[in-house]
Design a protein around this motif. Structure first.
Motif, PDB file in Angstrom:
ATOM      1  N   SER A  11     -28.540  31.024  45.795  1.00 39.47           N
ATOM      2  CA  SER A  11     -28.179  30.772  44.479  1.00 39.47           C
ATOM      3  C   SER A  11     -26.758  30.921  44.185  1.00 39.47           C
ATOM      4  N   ILE A  12     -26.027  31.820  44.813  1.00 35.26           N
ATOM      5  CA  ILE A  12     -24.658  31.718  44.270  1.00 35.26           C
ATOM      6  C   ILE A  12     -23.788  30.582  44.825  1.00 35.26           C
TER       7      ILE A  12
ATOM      8  N   TYR B 122     -25.224  27.369  45.837  1.00 40.71           N
ATOM      9  CA  TYR B 122     -26.179  26.114  45.608  1.00 40.71           C
ATOM     10  C   TYR B 122     -26.764  26.116  44.608  1.00 40.71           C
ATOM     11  N   SER B 123     -26.803  24.787  43.824  1.00 36.66           N
ATOM     12  CA  SER B 123     -27.451  24.669  42.413  1.00 36.66           C
ATOM     13  C   SER B 123     -28.709  23.982  42.764  1.00 36.66           C
ATOM     14  N   GLN B 124     -29.587  24.198  41.672  1.00 35.73           N
ATOM     15  CA  GLN B 124     -30.930  23.665  41.631  1.00 35.73           C
ATOM     16  C   GLN B 124     -30.856  22.115  41.478  1.00 35.73           C
ATOM     17  N   SER B 125     -29.661  21.507  40.871  1.00 36.48           N
ATOM     18  CA  SER B 125     -29.742  20.003  40.747  1.00 36.48           C
ATOM     19  C   SER B 125     -29.407  19.416  42.201  1.00 36.48           C
TER      20      SER B 125
ATOM     21  N   LYS C  63     -23.960  36.337  37.605  1.00 38.96           N
ATOM     22  CA  LYS C  63     -24.569  36.106  36.289  1.00 38.96           C
ATOM     23  C   LYS C  63     -24.524  37.217  35.488  1.00 38.96           C
TER      24      LYS C  63
ATOM     25  N   VAL D 273     -26.159  34.022  31.240  1.00 34.71           N
ATOM     26  CA  VAL D 273     -25.119  32.949  31.533  1.00 34.71           C
ATOM     27  C   VAL D 273     -24.583  33.068  32.890  1.00 34.71           C
ATOM     28  N   VAL D 274     -23.755  31.960  33.415  1.00 29.15           N
ATOM     29  CA  VAL D 274     -23.267  31.772  34.877  1.00 29.15           C
ATOM     30  C   VAL D 274     -21.635  32.020  34.568  1.00 29.15           C
TER      31      VAL D 274
ATOM     32  N   GLN E  80     -17.928  26.680  39.448  1.00 32.40           N
ATOM     33  CA  GLN E  80     -18.330  25.516  38.439  1.00 32.40           C
ATOM     34  C   GLN E  80     -17.552  25.501  37.024  1.00 32.40           C
TER      35      GLN E  80
END
Lengths: 294, 570
Positions: free
Chosen positions: B35-36, B38-41, B255, B272-273, B278
């Protein structure tokens, strides 16, 4: 002891007991093809129905993409100076633009169909497929908008240059005349100027009308899509956040289902309705009795 | 940069050759690793339409054979057991298994045996067994971090597991970098020595074939050190953006959880991130101090208000069209501005409420400057001050005790008593426990710069410089000195011996410093700034966890509790 996969599509059932003598069992047949390497695929069940919808949308998006490329070429061609009035080019551009907008709108409507009901793994997959397609659609819409606006800008520049050029020519040629004729010629000059600017403004209006229409259409599409598309860099774009969310929505959904079940069972409405029906019946009986005895 | 890119590369390789709809299955540790970076999209672009945890995947029996399963988990025995069950009752069409570290042969046999339906298409190792939060900083997010403070006899199996996890993590880093290092460790720390020796055994004996990479002119250096050599840094309050957020609110896997804060503005997300990859504003401000951040945020808000005003002023059709075009950008900017403004506002509130400016000034004096008498006065004043919170009082006394351990024991005792009387929740003897763990006798490095003349002179020079720089960020972690010694090739063999007989010729060009017990964001900032000076050496910092003062004190308390209960059973 038949083998079958639950819930998904038709699968061949293998009987391992004799049909005539259920107590006698066959030796299990080996499903391995001895010729193949040992990495065979398992019985691949058919995917659920909604996958067809999502594939249709992808196909439409691909079609829209190819048409966009064509539109780009048509724009370039229309901007080049040519003999003739370029009505054919205009027509082609219009029809291409309309087709693309139609495809985008159709895809967007179909996208709504992908929205799933209650929480489950399948609905997470649907939601994610929906999001991915929504992102693609949004990119396409924005690309279309950009292409249109650059084309219009260039078109306007061209028309202005052309118009001014004509104006200057006419203006300079008239300046050579005598002042005596100035009044009459001036008004002629004025008249032609007015006619010219009228024609230009009519055309402008038509273009503006077109732009307004397409802006509206695309704005609508973008509004609907923006609810689905993930904002990059925010918390909803985090994988761990989405896993947590799925877990909690599944829990919430379960609670809601349980609550709904409870309220339905207690059935206050049912009691009310039955009481009313009984009352009606009683009134009817009373009415009949009244008729008989009076 | 390197570690983040490597992990992303691994994930890309896992997903690229598998066509069709996929489900990604992770365990509780790899979910952070993935998760840190690579993003979901990005996952959606690769057609991964479902992400699940390996624990919950067995719960449902819904068969989804149109999906292909991609597993990315740690090769632990628990995971292998769960995989056994899932392979025997496969729900998905194909299974592709990826492990974040080395698989044992027995584990491979177990998996092969349970794959009755032959659904497994490939089994590979991709060494992303660490959390790569920042370009030069990684962590292992270990839960029972306190174990490093206890002697081995207290919990031998626990310490063995701890040590194994650290060795696995370090091995994964070097496999990802494709290098085999020369190993040095801090002499005074048993845990560091043990870890260094076990890492050497793994890299040079057990798996020497796997680690036999192309040799370059100078081998990289792995330096294993102990948190207790610098107990001051985690206790200090922080004033640079990333470190401050972690200290005051808490940063986990990049996060921030804002739930602890009272009332949020209505459209603000609860989490929040803060990721330098990013968020461009964060990237340029993460190492700046609080005053400068305030100004930069104000500038950002002004810019945003300009844009918002022009958006409201729509008069022509072109304006409308431009608005629709720029709407996604505008929305993103708005979210970002709101996030940073909320964070800085909350932190200002906390600074105000806990009188942190006052407290921190004394802390910095204790850490950097001399004068025992004045220090005693200052600490006593703050202990008497009602607005100072318990945790801040504890930190002050601890810092004083670490600095003036041997000077004026009477006053030290008085401070202990005062602390105990003022803070009802204070665990008795915690400060003394800290001194036992990390007192002047236990420490190798010259933490306060008062051990030899050269350091004293350096300190005086720095003291003069302080007038120019910010009072609140004077402190340099001990790590800075260590890195300087390595850069000059003057890291003493006596203090930091080599493991085995692999020695280093000259200066290394790549150094991985692993801090057993945890790192802090102040130290990761130090490393990032050092790397930007282009000294020819690239430093990477890693630890068992990322500490703030709360976490460090928690580990200390836990270790104290265990050692107390242990001492009863003899």
């Amino acid at each position: 002891m038949t083998e079958s996969k639950s819930g998904v599509g038709p699968v061949i059932e293998m009987a391992s007991t004799s049909l005539l003598h259920p107590k006698r069992s066959y030796a299990p047949v080996s499903t391995e093809d001895p010729g193949n390497s040992s990495k065979g695929a398992v019985t691949v069940g058919l995917p659920p129905d909604w996958v067809d919808v999502s594939e249709e949308i992808s196909v439409n998006i691909q079609r829209a993409r190819t048409k966009m490329a064509e539109l780009g070429k048509a724009h370039a061609k229309a901007l080049m100076p040519s003999f003739g009035d370029g009505k054919e080019d205009q027509h082609q551009i219009e029809s291409l633009t309309q087709e693309i907008t139609f495809l985008l709108r159709k895809s967007e409507k179909q996208l709504q169909r992908l929205s799933a009901g209650g929480p489950s793994e399948d609905s997470s997959v649907r939601k994610n497929v929906q999001r991915s397609l929504a992102t693609d659609l949004q990119h396409l819409s924005m690309e279309l908008r950009k292409k249109q606006s650059t084309y219009l800008k260039r078109l306007r520049l061209q028309k202005e240059d052309g118009g001014d050029l004509e104006m200057n020519l006419k203006g300079s040629s008239y300046r050579a005349e005598d002042d005596d004729f100035d009044d009459i010629l001036f008004s002629e000059h004025q008249m032609s100027k007015i006619k010219k600017s009228e024609a230009i403004s009519v055309e402008r209006e038509k273009e503006i009308q077109q732009v307004v229409e397409s802006v509206n259409e695309l704005a609508q599409i973008m509004k609907d899509l923006s609810a689905l598309v993930i904002d990059q860099g925010t918390i909803v774009d985090r994988i761990d956040y989405n896993i947590q969310n799925v877990a909690s929505t599944v829990e919430d959904g379960l609670k809601q289902l349980q609550k709904a079940e409870r309220t339905q069972r207690s059935g206050g409405m049912v009691k009310c309705a039955s009481v009313l029906v009984i009352l009606c019946f009683i009134m009817l009986v009373l009415l009949i009795l009244k008729e008989i005895f009076l | 940069m390197v570690l983040v890119t490597t992990v992303r590369d691994y994930i890309n390789r896992m997903l690229q050759d598998i066509s069709g709809m996929k489900v990604l299955i992770l365990d509780s540790e790899t979910v952070s690793n993935v998760s840190i970076v690579y993003s979901q999209s990005e996952l959606l672009q690769k057609e991964v339409f479902l992400v699940e945890m390996i624990d919950s995947i067995s719960a449902s029996s819904e068969s989804m054979s149109h999906l292909k399963a991609v597993y990315f988990v740690r090769p632990t025995s628990e995971n292998v057991q769960k995989l056994r069950y899932q392979l025997a009752n496969p729900r998905f069409g194909e299974y592709h298994l990826f492990f974040s570290n080395l698989l044992k042969d027995t584990q491979i046999h177990i998996l092969a045996d349970s794959d009755e339906q032959e659904v497994v298409q490939q089994v590979q190792e991709f060494y992303a067994d660490f959390v790569a939060g920042d370009p030069y900083h990684f962590t292992l997010n270990m839960a029972s971090n306190h174990l490093y403070m206890l002697p081995a006899v207290v919990d031998p199996s626990g310490l063995q597991r701890y040590s194994d996890r650290v060795v696995d993590g370090i091995a994964a880093v070097f496999l990802a970098l494709k290098r085999r290092p020369v190993i040095r460790y801090q002499r005074t720390s048993d845990t560091a020595k043990r870890i260094a020796q076990e890492t050497a055994k793994l890299m040079y004996q057990q798996e020497s074939g796997l680690f036999d990479f192309r040799r370059t002119e100078s081998s990289p250096l792995l330096l294993v050190i102990d948190r207790r050599d610098d107990p001051v840094t985690p206790l200090l309050n922080q004033w640079t953006y990333q470190a401050m957020v972690h200290e005051l609110i808490g940063l986990q896997d990049n996060k921030v959880d804002l739930r602890a804060i009272g009332s949020l503005p209505k459209d603000q997300q609860v989490e929040v991130v803060l990721s330098s990859e990013q968020d461009a504003f964060f990237k340029s401000n993460m190492y700046e101090n609080f005053g400068d951040i305030g100004m930069n945020i104000k500038r950002m808000v002004d810019d945003f208000q300009q844009v918002a005003k022009s958006n409201q002023n729509i008069q022509t059709v072109e304006d409308m069209a431009r608005f629709v075009d720029n709407y996604p950008e505008y929305k993103k900017m708005q979210g970002n501005v709101s996030k940073h403004v909320t964070l800085v506002t909350e932190m200002s509130k906390l600074v105000e409420a806990r009188k942190l400016m006052l407290v921190s000034q004394t802390e910095q004096d204790l850490a950097c400057n001399g004068g025992q008498g004045a220090a005693y006065e200052a600490v006593t004043d703050l202990l008497n001050n009602e607005s100072v919170s318990d945790i801040d009082r504890l930190r002050l006394v601890m810092l004083y005790a670490l600095r003036y351990e041997k000077e004026n024991p009477v006053q030290l005792m008085q401070l202990f008593n005062k602390l105990a009387s003022r803070s009802p929740k204070y665990k008795q003897g915690l400060v003394q426990f800290l001194l036992k763990q990390a007192g002047v006798e236990k420490r190798t490095g010259d933490l306060f710069g008062n051990r030899d003349l050269l350091n004293i002179a350096r300190n005086m020079a720095r003291g003069l410089k302080v007038w120019v720089e910010n009072v609140y960020t004077q402190h340099q972690p001990l790590l800075f000195q260590t890195m300087e010694s390595i850069t000059r090739g003057r890291l003493r063999d006596v203090d930091y011996p080599f493991v085995g007989d692999h020695f280093q010729q000259g200066r290394p060009q790549e150094v991985v410093i692993f801090m057993v017990g945890g790192t802090t964001y102040e130290e990761s900032r130090c490393v990032a700034l050092q790397n930007s000076t282009n000294s020819g050496i690239r430093f990477i910092l890693g630890g068992t966890a990322v500490l703030n003062s709360k976490r460090f004190l928690m580990d200390l308390e836990e270790a104290q509790r265990i050692s107390r209960s242990g001492s009863h059973m003899v």
